[in-house]
Design a protein around this motif. Structure first.
Motif: not given
Ligand code: F6R
Length: 250
Positions: A167, A133-134, A67, A40, A138-140, A80, A36
């Motif tokens: 947000r 990617m955060g 997640d 994407p 981070h991933i997931a 999600y 999510t």
């Protein structure tokens, strides 16, 4: 690792959708791992468009999402599951029973995580895992410092991730503090990985993740160890990687 540079978000989304649709066409019963987040969305829109034109069918596709927030019902607008329905599932011919998202209302979150790991195994593993990617790499919901050996697990969100996700909620207080997330181990077991990145504010972390050392401080850096990763980014997100001399395909 293949790295594709697209001029802007729209071109990046189209390229990512092309890679996903190639997977769907060549293996119509693929298991897709889905993400999510904002990045994407454009790729999902493109897939929906191609589906509506009759170019693509998801009738035999199965999906597992990365997640879910703990404590949110599937009908909550920020869950999600809701995101996936609105951005993809409601617009294509995928069978609802073939779409899997962790249950944010699970009474026993640990058991939910264990069952999800088993589900992924029962499906035969993930053919193509889509990732965003955060800002912190981070991933997931695998945050800096987390163990690379984890499978699906309960996560305590970092302050930075809570800030970044505020947000989407009325206030910071409403952002859940916990989530259920696939671990790095699940992600690394996917046969192919496609990671999408957009925007200048991610350029520094993209460079650290893909041109720096593999380190738990930047979870996405672990992807350097996977044999089949495609990174698709817009010019802004890949700018520092290009500056560092990493070869990219246009
Ligand atoms: C979402 C997920 C997250 C996001 C990441 C980037 O399922 O797992 O790791 O991919 O937070 O989010 P955006 O794309 O909104 O920048």
């Amino acid at each position: 690792m293949r790295i594709y540079l697209s001029e802007d978000y729209k071109a990046m989304s189209r390229r990512a959708a092309n890679i996903i649709s190639a997977q769907v066409i060549t293996k119509p019963d693929s298991v897709l791992g889905l993400a999510t987040g904002g990045t994407p969305v454009g790729a999902y829109q493109q897939l929906v468009e191609w589906y509506k034109k009759g170019d693509l069918s998801f009738a035999e596709i199965k999906t597992v999402n990365l997640d879910e927030y703990l404590g949110l019902s599937p009908h909550h607008e920020q869950s999600y599951r809701y995101f996936m329905q609105v951005n993809l599932f409601d617009h294509i011919d995928i069978k609802p029973e073939n779409t899997h998202v962790l249950n944010g209302l699970a009474k026993d979150p640990q058991a939910e995580c264990a069952a999800y790991n088993q589900l992924i195994r029962d499906l035969g593993g993930i053919d193509l895992q889509l990732l965003g990617m955060g800002h912190n790499g981070h991933i997931a919901f695998n945050e800096p410092g987390d163990d690379f050996g984890l499978e699906t697990h309960v996560v305590t969100l970092t302050d930075r991730t809570i800030d970044a996700n505020t947000r989407f909620f009325e206030s910071r207080d409403e952002v859940p503090r916990h989530a259920l997330s696939m671990g790095i181990k699940n992600i690394m077991q996917a046969r192919r990985i496609l990671i999408v990145v957009s925007g200048e504010e991610k350029a520094e972390t993209v460079c650290k993740a893909f041109a720096g050392p593999v380190t738990k401080d930047v979870p996405a850096s672990v992807l350097q160890l996977h044999p089949d990763v495609t990174l698709v980014g817009d010019r802004a997100a890949l700018s520092k990687l290009v500056e560092a001399g990493v070869p990219v395909c246009g």
